[in-house]
Enzyme design. Structure first.
Site, PDB file in Angstrom:
ATOM      1  N   CYS A   1      42.767  45.489  58.008  1.00 48.21           N
ATOM      2  CA  CYS A   1      43.952  45.372  58.856  1.00 48.21           C
ATOM      3  C   CYS A   1      45.185  44.889  58.109  1.00 48.21           C
ATOM      4  CB  CYS A   1      43.664  44.414  60.011  1.00 48.21           C
ATOM      5  SG  CYS A   1      43.303  42.752  59.419  1.00 48.21           S
TER       6      CYS A   1
ATOM      7  N   CYS B   1      37.327  40.120  60.618  1.00 50.80           N
ATOM      8  CA  CYS B   1      38.207  38.947  60.538  1.00 50.80           C
ATOM      9  C   CYS B   1      37.407  37.738  60.046  1.00 50.80           C
ATOM     10  CB  CYS B   1      38.818  38.649  61.891  1.00 50.80           C
ATOM     11  SG  CYS B   1      39.347  40.126  62.784  1.00 50.80           S
TER      12      CYS B   1
END
Ligand code: PLP
Ligand code: FES
Lengths: 128, 395
Positions: free
Chosen positions: A37, A106
């Site tokens: 990302c 993440c």
């Protein structure tokens, strides 16, 4: 799209993140950018007597990234560098009570940045 | 936190009481099938006819030019695929833009797989399509131009009348997705030379799952669902009578007061923009300063990530939306923000606030106050902000 909502543990760590900040003259540090990302994580550690005496992070990342770094830094704090290096992404996700599938990367970002900061310490230590 | 400030009217709106009141009898009392010849059927038919007149009237169309659908997405699909199939003997080239809603973009991509060629026009830094560039993209085999009336993310209003002029002069069908524009901007399909227009009820205080497609008389359309002879054989399926009634009422209410509505929204929106620009550093307003939807404000807050911002705003009772890659599912920043040239890491910190009738005096102030606090808090934990501000070593 997968379920995007966070559980209460995640939201609690996101709202009150532990160990945010910076360390002056850290013994090890790392900055890592996620390939998925583009978000970014910075981790710094202070080592005393072979153990992680202090750890701080800063992040340009989503809710899951903030919660993951908060709990992961808690998990390694006080551990010996050797033990701390054994932290896994699964352990971080478990401690958080799970993350939405799309948000697993993440927690990888948090775990990897911590490991890199530990390795940075190990490398410097070897040389010096 | 008790306070709730809904700033996501571009996502959807509440159903107005007047709209709901007109819809309710068509569930349990006036439940006839509009295709039936008996009194119950006639009653439903009359309700649909009335809604059709109201919808046509709101955009300057004729009743028979309105097809009711299940919403903006279906209208876009029907318009683009319907024309592509009906005119493929004439040509297989379509022109659209890079900033369309997925309902248009993904339909065009589907057609590309079927052998059509699609030109995706670029936009400038404000999100504006250039009519000159569009004109140059026209080929002898171009059968359709589809350009949105107003963009759903950054609110930019496209030069629809100029595009209509060009398309009409070249005898090419012109479709516009006006889902975001209806109710906020006056529309006249005749004057603007629009051949097809998509609209949706749930953006104008009507029910979800109902919309319409205007198709100018004389344009051929290949139906995309096959079945009964409903909607002049262009959209098979028993009509959603309560939904259609709701759309009719909602669009009538919207049309009656576009000026006042736009003015009210613009005042609140301008207040928010001013408050943010005066109190927050390193912030960018995305979209055009004037040519934009009255209720839309879209900001990029540098050095922070949009999802984190959105979550903290939500905890403060503010509902907003983000163009951040982190919430998109694909982890790519919004295609609209990329098209206006925003670097990925700045697009990452983008949040959209859209005002509407759920807002009242004071909402903008509350929002400004919360944004200032939250941005400060997230920047304090951002490695990028520390680097940028040269505080890396000392703080
Ligand atoms: C510009 C635009 N087109 C199409 C749509 C889709 O409309 P609907 O939700 O009615 O299918 C939307 C709504 O999100 C939109 O903003
Ligand atoms: S860190 Fe980028 S999506 Fe979570």
């Amino acid at each position: 799209m997968s379920e995007m909502s966070y559980n209460e543990i995640v939201l609690e760590h996101f709202t009150n993140p532990r160990n945010v900040g910076e360390i002056q003259d850290p013994d090890g540090e790392a900055i890592l950018t996620s390939k998925v990302c583009g978000d970014m994580m910075k981790v710094q550690i202070k080592v005393e007597n072979g153990a992680v005496a202090d750890i701080k992070f800063k992040t340009f990342g989503c809710g899951a990234a903030i919660a993951s770094s908060s709990i992961a830094t808690e998990m390694v704090k006080g551990k010996t560098v050797e033990e701390a290096l054994k932290i896994t992404n699964n352990a971080v996700v478990d401690a958080l009570g799970g993350l939405p599938p799309a948000k697993l990367h993440c927690s990888v970002l948090a775990e990897q940045a911590i490991k890199m900061a530990l390795e940075d310490y190990v490398n410097k230590h070897k040389q010096g | 936190m008790d306070r709730h400030v809904y700033l996501d009217h571009a996502a959807t709106t509440f159903v107005k009481k007047e709209v709901l009141d007109e819809m309710l009898p068509y569930f349990a009392e006036k439940y006839g099938n509009a295709s039936s010849l008996h009194r119950d059927g006639r009653e439903a038919r009359a309700a649909i006819d009335r809604a059709r007149s109201r919808t046509a009237g709101a955009i300057g169309a004729r009743d028979e030019e309105i097809i009711f659908t299940s919403g903006g997405t279906e209208s876009d699909n029907l318009a683009i695929k319907g024309v592509a199939e009906a005119y493929e003997q004439k040509g297989r080239h379509i022109i659209t833009t890079k900033i369309e809603h997925d309902a248009v973009l993904n339909t065009c991509e589907y057609l590309e797989k079927k052998g059509f060629e699609v030109t995706y026009l670029p936009v400038d830094e404000y999100g504006l399509v250039s009519p000159e560039t569009l004109e140059k993209a026209i080929r002898s085999d171009t059968i359709l131009i589809s350009v949105m009336f107003a963009n759903n993310e950054i609110g930019t209003l496209e030069p629809i009348d100029k595009i209509g002029e060009i398309a009409r002069a070249k005898n090419i069908i012109f479709h516009t997705d006006a889902v975001q524009a209806v109710g906020s901007v006056p529309i006249d399909v005749e004057k603007m030379k629009i051949d097809m227009l998509s609209l949706s009820a749930h953006k104008i205080y009507g029910p979800k799952g109902t919309g319409a497609l205007y198709v100018k008389k004389g344009i051929k359309l290949s139906p995309q669902s096959h079945g009964g002879a409903h909607e002049s054989k262009r959209r098979a399926g028993t009509e959603n009578v309560p939904g259609i009634v709701g759309l009719g009422k909602a669009i009538e209410l919207a049309g009656a007061n576009i000026g006042g509505y736009a003015e009210r929204l613009r005042a609140m929106r301008e207040k928010l923009i001013r408050g943010i620009q005066e109190n927050v550093s390193d912030v960018r307003l995305n979209g055009h300063p004037e040519k934009r939807l009255p209720g839309n404000a879209n900001f990029s807050f540098e050095f922070i990530e949009g999802e984190a911002l959105l979550l903290l705003l939500d905890m403060a009772g503010i509902s907003s939306s983000t163009g951040s890659a982190c919430t998109s599912g694909s982890f790519k920043p919004s295609h609209v923000l990329s098209a206006i040239g925003l670097p990925a890491e700045i697009a990452q910190g983008s949040v959209r606030f859209t005002f509407g009738d759920a807002n009242k005096e004071g909402d903008a102030d509350y929002c400004i106050e919360q944004i200032i606090k939250i941005v400060q808090r997230l920047r304090a934990m951002s490695p990028l902000f520390a680097q940028e501000k040269g505080m890396r070593k000392n703080v």
